[in-house]
Design a protein around this motif. Structure first.
Motif, PDB file in Angstrom:
ATOM      1  N   ASP B 143       0.826  -1.213   0.000  1.00 34.85           N
ATOM      2  CA  ASP B 143       0.000   0.000   0.000  1.00 34.85           C
ATOM      3  C   ASP B 143       0.862   1.267   0.000  1.00 34.85           C
ATOM      4  O   ASP B 143       1.856   1.337   0.718  1.00 34.85           O
ATOM      5  CB  ASP B 143      -0.895   0.031   1.247  1.00 34.85           C
ATOM      6  N   ILE B 144       0.470   2.242  -0.782  1.00 34.10           N
ATOM      7  CA  ILE B 144       1.146   3.540  -0.774  1.00 34.10           C
ATOM      8  C   ILE B 144       0.146   4.611  -0.342  1.00 34.10           C
ATOM      9  O   ILE B 144      -0.894   4.797  -0.973  1.00 34.10           O
ATOM     10  CB  ILE B 144       1.744   3.883  -2.155  1.00 34.10           C
ATOM     11  N   THR B 145       0.471   5.273   0.774  1.00 35.55           N
ATOM     12  CA  THR B 145      -0.385   6.316   1.314  1.00 35.55           C
ATOM     13  C   THR B 145       0.385   7.636   1.308  1.00 35.55           C
ATOM     14  O   THR B 145       1.564   7.661   1.680  1.00 35.55           O
ATOM     15  CB  THR B 145      -0.790   5.973   2.770  1.00 35.55           C
ATOM     16  N   ILE B 146      -0.263   8.685   0.874  1.00 28.54           N
ATOM     17  CA  ILE B 146       0.372  10.010   0.867  1.00 28.54           C
ATOM     18  C   ILE B 146      -0.515  10.970   1.648  1.00 28.54           C
ATOM     19  O   ILE B 146      -1.681  11.152   1.307  1.00 28.54           O
ATOM     20  CB  ILE B 146       0.544  10.544  -0.578  1.00 28.54           C
ATOM     21  N   VAL B 147       0.059  11.561   2.702  1.00 28.28           N
ATOM     22  CA  VAL B 147      -0.643  12.619   3.425  1.00 28.28           C
ATOM     23  C   VAL B 147       0.089  13.920   3.133  1.00 28.28           C
ATOM     24  O   VAL B 147       1.299  14.028   3.390  1.00 28.28           O
ATOM     25  CB  VAL B 147      -0.644  12.373   4.953  1.00 28.28           C
ATOM     26  N   LYS B 159      -0.293  20.649  -8.107  1.00 29.51           N
ATOM     27  CA  LYS B 159      -1.754  20.451  -8.068  1.00 29.51           C
ATOM     28  C   LYS B 159      -2.224  19.412  -9.091  1.00 29.51           C
ATOM     29  O   LYS B 159      -3.116  18.602  -8.797  1.00 29.51           O
ATOM     30  CB  LYS B 159      -2.461  21.794  -8.302  1.00 29.51           C
ATOM     31  N   ASP B 160      -1.599  19.403 -10.279  1.00 31.67           N
ATOM     32  CA  ASP B 160      -2.006  18.414 -11.296  1.00 31.67           C
ATOM     33  C   ASP B 160      -1.618  16.997 -10.881  1.00 31.67           C
ATOM     34  O   ASP B 160      -2.356  16.038 -11.122  1.00 31.67           O
ATOM     35  CB  ASP B 160      -1.366  18.743 -12.655  1.00 31.67           C
ATOM     36  N   GLU B 161      -0.451  16.885 -10.261  1.00 31.72           N
ATOM     37  CA  GLU B 161      -0.007  15.558  -9.850  1.00 31.72           C
ATOM     38  C   GLU B 161      -0.850  15.033  -8.691  1.00 31.72           C
ATOM     39  O   GLU B 161      -1.083  13.829  -8.575  1.00 31.72           O
ATOM     40  CB  GLU B 161       1.480  15.587  -9.486  1.00 31.72           C
ATOM     41  N   LEU B 162      -1.302  15.948  -7.829  1.00 28.11           N
ATOM     42  CA  LEU B 162      -2.195  15.525  -6.742  1.00 28.11           C
ATOM     43  C   LEU B 162      -3.458  14.898  -7.329  1.00 28.11           C
ATOM     44  O   LEU B 162      -3.945  13.874  -6.848  1.00 28.11           O
ATOM     45  CB  LEU B 162      -2.559  16.722  -5.852  1.00 28.11           C
ATOM     46  N   LYS B 163      -3.987  15.524  -8.411  1.00 29.90           N
ATOM     47  CA  LYS B 163      -5.178  14.973  -9.073  1.00 29.90           C
ATOM     48  C   LYS B 163      -4.879  13.584  -9.637  1.00 29.90           C
ATOM     49  O   LYS B 163      -5.696  12.667  -9.542  1.00 29.90           O
ATOM     50  CB  LYS B 163      -5.618  15.905 -10.209  1.00 29.90           C
ATOM     51  N   GLU B 164      -3.679  13.468 -10.212  1.00 30.05           N
ATOM     52  CA  GLU B 164      -3.273  12.189 -10.806  1.00 30.05           C
ATOM     53  C   GLU B 164      -3.205  11.094  -9.727  1.00 30.05           C
ATOM     54  O   GLU B 164      -3.679   9.978  -9.925  1.00 30.05           O
ATOM     55  CB  GLU B 164      -1.900  12.373 -11.453  1.00 30.05           C
ATOM     56  N   TRP B 165      -2.585  11.440  -8.594  1.00 35.20           N
ATOM     57  CA  TRP B 165      -2.460  10.456  -7.504  1.00 35.20           C
ATOM     58  C   TRP B 165      -3.835  10.125  -6.933  1.00 35.20           C
ATOM     59  O   TRP B 165      -4.130   8.993  -6.597  1.00 35.20           O
ATOM     60  CB  TRP B 165      -1.533  10.992  -6.388  1.00 35.20           C
ATOM     61  N   GLU B 166      -4.676  11.143  -6.831  1.00 33.88           N
ATOM     62  CA  GLU B 166      -6.038  10.984  -6.332  1.00 33.88           C
ATOM     63  C   GLU B 166      -6.794   9.963  -7.178  1.00 33.88           C
ATOM     64  O   GLU B 166      -7.529   9.116  -6.658  1.00 33.88           O
ATOM     65  CB  GLU B 166      -6.739  12.359  -6.403  1.00 33.88           C
ATOM     66  N   ALA B 167      -6.562  10.050  -8.490  1.00 35.78           N
ATOM     67  CA  ALA B 167      -7.308   9.196  -9.423  1.00 35.78           C
ATOM     68  C   ALA B 167      -6.784   7.762  -9.453  1.00 35.78           C
ATOM     69  O   ALA B 167      -7.459   6.855  -9.919  1.00 35.78           O
ATOM     70  CB  ALA B 167      -7.255   9.809 -10.830  1.00 35.78           C
ATOM     71  N   ARG B 168      -5.563   7.566  -8.964  1.00 34.72           N
ATOM     72  CA  ARG B 168      -4.984   6.207  -9.062  1.00 34.72           C
ATOM     73  C   ARG B 168      -5.570   5.292  -7.990  1.00 34.72           C
ATOM     74  O   ARG B 168      -5.554   5.638  -6.810  1.00 34.72           O
ATOM     75  CB  ARG B 168      -3.464   6.283  -8.883  1.00 34.72           C
ATOM     76  N   PRO B 169      -6.020   4.127  -8.395  1.00 35.33           N
ATOM     77  CA  PRO B 169      -6.554   3.198  -7.403  1.00 35.33           C
ATOM     78  C   PRO B 169      -5.465   2.621  -6.504  1.00 35.33           C
ATOM     79  O   PRO B 169      -5.760   2.130  -5.412  1.00 35.33           O
ATOM     80  CB  PRO B 169      -7.185   2.083  -8.256  1.00 35.33           C
ATOM     81  N   ASP B 170      -4.208   2.693  -6.943  1.00 33.96           N
ATOM     82  CA  ASP B 170      -3.134   2.089  -6.147  1.00 33.96           C
ATOM     83  C   ASP B 170      -2.425   3.105  -5.248  1.00 33.96           C
ATOM     84  O   ASP B 170      -1.343   2.857  -4.746  1.00 33.96           O
ATOM     85  CB  ASP B 170      -2.110   1.381  -7.057  1.00 33.96           C
ATOM     86  N   VAL B 171      -3.050   4.279  -5.080  1.00 30.60           N
ATOM     87  CA  VAL B 171      -2.502   5.293  -4.167  1.00 30.60           C
ATOM     88  C   VAL B 171      -3.622   5.784  -3.264  1.00 30.60           C
ATOM     89  O   VAL B 171      -4.730   6.060  -3.732  1.00 30.60           O
ATOM     90  CB  VAL B 171      -1.926   6.504  -4.950  1.00 30.60           C
ATOM     91  N   ASN B 172      -3.335   5.854  -1.983  1.00 30.36           N
ATOM     92  CA  ASN B 172      -4.296   6.445  -1.049  1.00 30.36           C
ATOM     93  C   ASN B 172      -3.806   7.849  -0.690  1.00 30.36           C
ATOM     94  O   ASN B 172      -2.864   8.000   0.081  1.00 30.36           O
ATOM     95  CB  ASN B 172      -4.387   5.553   0.211  1.00 30.36           C
ATOM     96  N   LEU B 173      -4.407   8.862  -1.321  1.00 31.15           N
ATOM     97  CA  LEU B 173      -3.969  10.241  -1.115  1.00 31.15           C
ATOM     98  C   LEU B 173      -4.906  10.969  -0.161  1.00 31.15           C
ATOM     99  O   LEU B 173      -6.119  10.951  -0.337  1.00 31.15           O
ATOM    100  CB  LEU B 173      -3.924  10.992  -2.453  1.00 31.15           C
TER     101      LEU B 173
END
Lengths: 333, 279
Positions: B143-147, B159-173
């Motif tokens: 699991d990869i979690t980003i706070v 900000k764009d990369e945050l959206k990208e990470w948000e959209a990835r099912p394999d990242v918990n942002l």
């Protein structure tokens, strides 16, 4: 084992002339304007007759106050960057004290422990040291407390010790032998001269101090000792082993130079972050850093001390902080 | 004489400038010299000294991932002379870069583990390099979690990369802003990073935590992680002490006998605990 000779005082001008003929600049302590400092000399008569120490250290011969690292010219969407060649003039340091001669080792440890510093190395390569052992001392001297001595040969290529009519010359290194070879007539066979130097009493137990520092970091003595420190940095600027530096720009819109300059851990700007946070924001923390750097971190990192006991810092301090006394106090339980 | 001038930077062209947040920009830099570009490599966690010629050098991490070849990126906030000068530069302008310097995050030792990234404000850039490095090697990790927290929505970087990470099912942002920093329509959290981490309650078993942020955030987040059961050996951070040389010589980044520029900037909490708190 060092080769020993008798160097009559009358032969020194011949030695100086031979060194000059070989293209070398001779820097020696001279008395000018009431100060004894290293200056270029042509004859032995110019050398100060009676001195304990110069005020400034000899380190400048290998690590100048200001040194050009590179030059750049600025154009539209372009930068022309030019490397700076070290300006290493062949130089003989004459008359530096054994403490100072050994100080170059502490500079070398930092400049070359990992990557090699071309500027320092080029100057060291061009440098030869004729030290003169001490027949006098003052209250600031504590070389014997930090592994040195008034007759120590460490760091010198030739060490001279005053004797009747001249000097006992200990020729210690290939650079020393090369200087002897330049003036073969000047050096006479050693008739069995006795090496007599001044006695410098041991002021504190240095291994004990280094051990004691391990658990003294949070101690109140750093605050007490540094209460009168004004953070002027004089101690660092006269120190033969202080190596910390700044890198600064000297430029206008068309271009300029990048320079290395001496710096001191005693000033608040030294560690100030861009955010305003400062890891060492009090003078006590900065004084502690100075002591730990020289007597704890240096031994740990380089297996040597960052202090040669010359006492220049004590003599230069405008508020009379006395390193030897402070260290003696810190060494106690 | 074979020694080279270790202080001489590479010349780099600014290929792209991204405005991240007020006074915060990202530069994408490309080597002017093809041979230097060819010879260059770095690892995540390393840093460099960036020159604005005529003003001086500043130290920033390399904010891009070593898996993205051909360029490096740095993200900086305008704070002093050098960064003000850098901020005035335009795409196509030339700056200097020395590096890579320092140690790195030992990501290969984290194979099979969960990763928790905790970043605050302008301290996301050093972790962004690790995040992309790990996402580009996604199979290595569980699991990869980003706070990530910032003062306000506007202060969030990438900000764009945050959206990208948000959209990835394999990242918990989890993105949070300080109370009062939210805007109408904000769907992230509101609150300071340490309590957000505590509420998230990441399991410490087989997990590595990476923490990077302003001193106060680090100071308050470390006890939370300790309370959650993270051992000091599993918590990593990166220091940014003032530096001039980056080569273990100029003396100003010393923290105890450690040179942040050589032995760091990456430390575990266990290592930091053995050093004086001069960072």
């Amino acid at each position: 084992m060092a080769e020993t000779f008798f160097l009559p005082q009358a032969s020194l001008d011949a030695l100086f002339a031979a060194l000059a003929k070989d293209g070398r600049r001779i820097l020696a302590p001279t008395d000018r304007d009431g100060r004894t400092e290293l200056n270029p000399v042509a004859s032995f008569q110019e050398v100060a007759a009676d001195y304990i120490q110069t005020i400034l250290s000899a380190k400048e011969a290998a690590f100048p106050k200001v040194e050009r690292l590179m030059t750049f010219t600025l154009g539209a969407k372009a930068v022309d960057l030019k490397d700076a060649e070290p300006h290493a003039e062949p130089t003989v340091l004459f008359g530096v004290r054994p403490c100072e001669a050994s100080g170059f080792g502490a500079l070398d440890a930092v400049f070359n422990w990992d990557t090699r510093d071309r500027f320092f190395n080029a100057r060291m390569e061009a440098l030869a040291i004729i030290g003169v052992g001490c027949t006098k001392k003052d209250d600031a001297c504590f070389c014997t407390s930090v592994g040195g001595g008034p007759g120590s040969t460490r760091g010198s290529d030739i060490l001279l010790t005053p004797v009747e009519g001249g000097f006992l010359a200990e020729v210690l290194t290939p650079k020393g032998r090369a200087m002897v070879a330049l003036a073969p007539g000047a050096f006479q066979p050693d008739p069995g001269l006795e090496k007599k130097v001044v006695e410098v009493p041991v002021a504190f137990d240095q291994p004990g101090l280094t051990r004691r520092l391990k658990d003294r970091f949070e101690d109140g003595i750093w605050m007490e000792q540094s209460l009168r420190c004004v953070g002027c940095g004089a101690c660092a600027y006269v120190c033969p082993t202080c190596v910390c530096f700044d890198i600064v720009e000297e430029a206008d819109a068309k271009g300029g130079h990048r320079l290395r300059t001496w710096d001191s851990c005693g000033g608040p700007m030294f560690t100030l972050h861009a955010s305003g946070h400062n890891p060492r924001e009090t003078q006590a923390q900065r004084w502690r850093q100075r002591v730990y750097h020289k007597f704890s971190y240096y031994p740990e990192r380089y297996d040597m001390l960052g202090c040669v006991g010359c006492g220049k810092c004590t003599r230069a301090c405008p508020v009379d902080m006395n390193l030897q006394e402070h260290l003696a106090e810190a060494a106690q339980a | 004489m074979t020694d080279t001038n270790i202080y001489l930077p590479h010349l780099m062209r600014i290929a792209k400038i991204t405005e991240e947040a007020p006074a915060v920009k990202t530069f994408r830099l490309e080597f002017l010299d093809a041979a230097a570009a060819e010879a260059f490599s770095f690892e995540t966690g390393q840093f460099g000294l960036y020159s604005a010629f005529g003003e001086g050098e500043s130290t920033f991490c390399i904010a891009s991932s070593p898996t993205r070849k051909g360029y490096i990126e740095c993200t900086f906030r305008e704070a002093g002379r050098v960064t003000a000068s850098l901020a005035d530069k335009e795409e196509g302008d030339v700056v200097g870069f020395r590096g890579p310097y320092g140690n790195r995050f030992p990501i290969e030792q984290w194979k099979g583990k969960n990763l928790v990234f905790v970043a605050g404000g302008i301290a996301l850039p050093p972790l962004r390099s690790v995040i992309w490095n790990c996402l580009d090697l996604r199979d290595w990790f569980k699991d990869i979690t980003i706070v990530y927290g910032a003062r306000s929505v506007n202060d969030l970087v990438y900000k764009d990369e945050l959206k990208e990470w948000e959209a990835r099912p394999d990242v918990n942002l989890v993105v949070t802003v300080d109370p009062g920093g939210e805007v109408p329509g904000w769907t992230g959290k509101v609150g300071f990073v340490p309590p957000v981490v505590e509420a998230l309650n990441p399991a410490p078993d087989n997990t590595v935590a990476l923490v990077c942020g302003p001193p106060i955030m680090i100071k308050l987040t470390l006890p939370v992680l300790a309370k959650l059961g993270f051992p000091p050996e599993s918590i990593f951070t990166t220091l940014e002490n003032r530096m001039k040389c980056g080569l273990g010589k100029c003396g100003r980044c010393n923290t105890g006998s450690s040179y942040v520029c050589k032995d760091g900037p990456v430390y575990t909490l266990a290592q930091l605990n053995s050093l004086p708190a001069e960072y």
